[in-house]
Design a protein around this motif. Structure first.
Motif, PDB file in Angstrom:
ATOM      1  N   TRP A  47      89.550 130.584  29.424  1.00 39.14           N
ATOM      2  CA  TRP A  47      88.088 130.637  29.369  1.00 39.14           C
ATOM      3  C   TRP A  47      87.509 129.344  28.812  1.00 39.14           C
ATOM      4  N   VAL A  48      88.127 128.805  27.784  1.00 38.15           N
ATOM      5  CA  VAL A  48      87.543 127.641  27.123  1.00 38.15           C
ATOM      6  C   VAL A  48      87.846 126.340  27.849  1.00 38.15           C
ATOM      7  N   SER A  49      88.937 126.311  28.652  1.00 41.34           N
ATOM      8  CA  SER A  49      89.347 125.057  29.284  1.00 41.34           C
ATOM      9  C   SER A  49      89.182 125.043  30.803  1.00 41.34           C
ATOM     10  N   GLY A  50      89.224 126.214  31.433  1.00 46.09           N
ATOM     11  CA  GLY A  50      89.191 126.280  32.886  1.00 46.09           C
ATOM     12  C   GLY A  50      90.554 126.236  33.541  1.00 46.09           C
ATOM     13  N   PHE A  51      91.607 125.977  32.767  1.00 48.70           N
ATOM     14  CA  PHE A  51      92.969 125.932  33.305  1.00 48.70           C
ATOM     15  C   PHE A  51      93.555 127.333  33.306  1.00 48.70           C
ATOM     16  N   ASP A  52      94.008 127.803  34.483  1.00 54.11           N
ATOM     17  CA  ASP A  52      94.437 129.194  34.610  1.00 54.11           C
ATOM     18  C   ASP A  52      95.947 129.362  34.772  1.00 54.11           C
ATOM     19  N   GLY A  53      96.745 128.342  34.485  1.00 52.80           N
ATOM     20  CA  GLY A  53      98.195 128.504  34.537  1.00 52.80           C
ATOM     21  C   GLY A  53      98.678 129.466  33.472  1.00 52.80           C
ATOM     22  N   SER A  54      99.883 129.984  33.652  1.00 58.98           N
ATOM     23  CA  SER A  54     100.393 130.996  32.723  1.00 58.98           C
ATOM     24  C   SER A  54     100.852 130.410  31.397  1.00 58.98           C
ATOM     25  N   ALA A  55     101.032 129.100  31.318  1.00 59.00           N
ATOM     26  CA  ALA A  55     101.519 128.471  30.084  1.00 59.00           C
ATOM     27  C   ALA A  55     100.672 127.255  29.754  1.00 59.00           C
ATOM     28  N   GLY A  56     100.283 127.151  28.501  1.00 61.49           N
ATOM     29  CA  GLY A  56      99.507 126.002  28.078  1.00 61.49           C
ATOM     30  C   GLY A  56      98.811 126.286  26.765  1.00 61.49           C
ATOM     31  N   THR A  57      98.414 125.232  26.069  1.00 63.86           N
ATOM     32  CA  THR A  57      97.690 125.343  24.810  1.00 63.86           C
ATOM     33  C   THR A  57      96.526 124.375  24.832  1.00 63.86           C
ATOM     34  N   ALA A  58      95.333 124.908  24.555  1.00 66.63           N
ATOM     35  CA  ALA A  58      94.131 124.079  24.503  1.00 66.63           C
ATOM     36  C   ALA A  58      93.775 123.803  23.049  1.00 66.63           C
ATOM     37  N   VAL A  59      93.357 122.574  22.776  1.00 71.89           N
ATOM     38  CA  VAL A  59      92.955 122.175  21.425  1.00 71.89           C
ATOM     39  C   VAL A  59      91.619 121.451  21.525  1.00 71.89           C
ATOM     40  N   VAL A  60      90.671 121.867  20.698  1.00 69.15           N
ATOM     41  CA  VAL A  60      89.325 121.302  20.731  1.00 69.15           C
ATOM     42  C   VAL A  60      88.947 120.810  19.339  1.00 69.15           C
ATOM     43  N   THR A  61      88.486 119.573  19.242  1.00 68.99           N
ATOM     44  CA  THR A  61      87.893 119.049  18.009  1.00 68.99           C
ATOM     45  C   THR A  61      86.390 118.911  18.238  1.00 68.99           C
ATOM     46  N   LEU A  62      85.685 118.389  17.266  1.00 69.32           N
ATOM     47  CA  LEU A  62      84.245 118.225  17.408  1.00 69.32           C
ATOM     48  C   LEU A  62      83.878 117.123  18.385  1.00 69.32           C
ATOM     49  N   THR A  63      84.837 116.272  18.709  1.00 69.37           N
ATOM     50  CA  THR A  63      84.533 115.138  19.586  1.00 69.37           C
ATOM     51  C   THR A  63      85.482 114.998  20.770  1.00 69.37           C
ATOM     52  N   SER A  64      86.544 115.783  20.829  1.00 77.29           N
ATOM     53  CA  SER A  64      87.531 115.621  21.897  1.00 77.29           C
ATOM     54  C   SER A  64      88.188 116.960  22.210  1.00 77.29           C
ATOM     55  N   ALA A  65      88.942 116.973  23.306  1.00 77.38           N
ATOM     56  CA  ALA A  65      89.645 118.191  23.720  1.00 77.38           C
ATOM     57  C   ALA A  65      90.866 117.799  24.534  1.00 77.38           C
ATOM     58  N   ALA A  66      91.939 118.583  24.409  1.00 76.34           N
ATOM     59  CA  ALA A  66      93.177 118.287  25.133  1.00 76.34           C
ATOM     60  C   ALA A  66      93.893 119.587  25.458  1.00 76.34           C
ATOM     61  N   LEU A  67      94.687 119.531  26.504  1.00 69.10           N
ATOM     62  CA  LEU A  67      95.464 120.709  26.913  1.00 69.10           C
ATOM     63  C   LEU A  67      96.895 120.303  27.187  1.00 69.10           C
ATOM     64  N   TRP A  68      97.824 121.010  26.558  1.00 67.69           N
ATOM     65  CA  TRP A  68      99.256 120.778  26.728  1.00 67.69           C
ATOM     66  C   TRP A  68      99.813 121.805  27.696  1.00 67.69           C
ATOM     67  N   THR A  69     100.569 121.338  28.692  1.00 71.98           N
ATOM     68  CA  THR A  69     101.270 122.252  29.584  1.00 71.98           C
ATOM     69  C   THR A  69     102.520 121.561  30.114  1.00 71.98           C
ATOM     70  N   ASP A  70     103.391 122.341  30.773  1.00 73.17           N
ATOM     71  CA  ASP A  70     104.666 121.781  31.222  1.00 73.17           C
ATOM     72  C   ASP A  70     104.579 121.317  32.673  1.00 73.17           C
ATOM     73  N   SER A  71     105.699 120.771  33.170  1.00 76.34           N
ATOM     74  CA  SER A  71     105.701 120.078  34.459  1.00 76.34           C
ATOM     75  C   SER A  71     105.388 120.979  35.646  1.00 76.34           C
ATOM     76  N   ARG A  72     105.525 122.292  35.494  1.00 83.03           N
ATOM     77  CA  ARG A  72     105.180 123.188  36.590  1.00 83.03           C
ATOM     78  C   ARG A  72     103.704 123.081  36.960  1.00 83.03           C
ATOM     79  N   TYR A  73     102.879 122.680  35.983  1.00 84.76           N
ATOM     80  CA  TYR A  73     101.433 122.763  36.162  1.00 84.76           C
ATOM     81  C   TYR A  73     100.727 121.413  36.094  1.00 84.76           C
ATOM     82  N   PHE A  74     101.462 120.309  36.123  1.00 81.63           N
ATOM     83  CA  PHE A  74     100.819 119.011  35.977  1.00 81.63           C
ATOM     84  C   PHE A  74      99.739 118.788  37.044  1.00 81.63           C
ATOM     85  N   LEU A  75     100.075 119.048  38.305  1.00 81.43           N
ATOM     86  CA  LEU A  75      99.118 118.798  39.390  1.00 81.43           C
ATOM     87  C   LEU A  75      97.922 119.742  39.312  1.00 81.43           C
ATOM     88  N   ALA A  76      98.222 121.028  39.125  1.00 82.18           N
ATOM     89  CA  ALA A  76      97.136 122.015  39.068  1.00 82.18           C
ATOM     90  C   ALA A  76      96.236 121.758  37.870  1.00 82.18           C
TER      91      ALA A  76
END
Length: 342
Positions: A47-76
């Motif tokens: 919901w917060v990132s828009g990425f719908d893969g089954s594995a991943g972690t979203a991190v949000v700061t007051l000025t930036s945001a990043a999402l970690w996921t594995d090689s299965r989902y790099f393209l998506a």
């Protein structure tokens, strides 16, 4: 192109973070039961990132945001994160920082702001939280807050917890009644010198009680918790899921029923000397709610028990494979004919 939906969600999130004096929020892909596949209510990372893969972690700061996921989902992930303000972090690729490393860089580099990071303790296991606390401490002395589900304040049309009706898994397919399974679980606990345990993993609960449901897509489980003491067994579940036949089934197994949200209070009032809590499965909030004099942090015996199939289960697996094979042959036959016709 800017994704206005995600941008608005990040704006709302950052307003709440500012009110709570938070430097960052972490959103996992899990639920209170450490499920790989989750019901819609707990898809906060999506919901917060828009990425719908089954594995991943979203991190949000007051000025930036990043999402970690594995090689299965790099393209998506690259496609789905475009325009959202999220940076893709490719896990296990040289140069990709860990979440703690990235947060240490982002928060300590900020000229002002909090060094407190938030994660929902109901969606992270005890061991995950403890490891993250130590990593954050090492990277800039960051602290971790676990008692806030910040999405509950901004996700205004958040799906409710699933309410599929529980059904009894027939003995002809289970091969062993639930009373016998519970007795064997207690025997296994005694070998580990444990008086009782909390089961949170949904497939383990389904196996132990011979219950099935459809709370999670393509997973025949019912959202619930199961607490065993030396003398009692309690299923924590939304009562609306229970039919009369399921209630009779549970009563026949000496399993009492309590509200799904009552599990933390039950752990606080746990009657025996010690309790087994699997820190790789039990979420941090419930793990720390237990007030038994001794906590035995050990692997749950249920997964190993469940792995040893009885004759009825083996026969059922073979029937399922046969049906699967027939379906595949029918599909290939249809595909071949379509190809010829074209």
């Amino acid at each position: 192109m800017i994704n206005t939906t995600i941008s608005e969600r990040l704006r709302l999130l950052r307003e709440e973070m500012t009110r709570e004096h938070l430097g960052a929020c972490i959103f996992l892909s899990s639920d209170p039961h450490h499920s790989e596949y989750t019901a819609d209510r707990w898809k906060g990372r999506e919901w917060v990132s828009g990425f719908d893969g089954s594995a991943g972690t979203a991190v949000v700061t007051l000025t930036s945001a990043a999402l970690w996921t594995d090689s299965r989902y790099f393209l998506a992930a690259e496609q789905q994160l475009e325009g959202t303000g999220f940076r893709l972090m490719r896990m296990k690729i040289d140069g990709t920082p860990t979440i703690a490393e990235w947060l240490g860089q982002e928060l300590t580099a900020a000229t002002s702001g909090s060094c407190e990071v938030s994660i929902d303790g109901m969606t992270a296991t005890y061991h995950e939280v403890m490891a993250l606390k130590e990593e954050l401490k090492q990277h800039g002395g960051l602290t971790l807050r676990t008692n806030l589900d910040i999405l509950s304040r901004i996700w205004h049309q958040r799906p409710s917890a699933p309410l599929s009706t529980a059904v009894v898994h027939p003995l002809e397919y289970a091969g062993e009644d639930a009373r016998s399974k519970l007795q064997r679980i207690r025997q296994a606990l005694r070998r580990q010198h444990a008086d009782g345990m909390l089961l949170t993993t949904l497939d383990d609960i389904a196996w132990a009680l011979n219950l099935r449901g459809s709370d999670v897509h393509c997973n025949p489980v019912v959202v619930s918790y199961l607490l065993l003491t030396t003398t009692t067994t309690t299923l924590f579940i939304d009562a609306r899921k229970l039919t009369d036949s399921v209630r009779r089934h549970l009563a026949a197994c000496d399993v009492s029923v309590a509200g799904y949200d009552d599990v933390a209070a039950a752990l606080a009032d746990y009657p025996d000397y010690n309790i087994l809590l699997d820190g790789d499965e039990v979420n941090y909030t419930l793990y720390t709610a237990a007030r038994a004099p001794q906590i035995i942090d050990a692997t749950s015996p249920v997964a190993a028990m469940k792995a040893v199939k009885n004759e009825a289960e083996i026969a059922g697996m073979r029937r399922a494979m046969l049906r699967d094979g027939v379906a595949m042959v029918k599909f290939l036959y249809w595909l071949d004919r379509v190809d010829i016709a074209s």
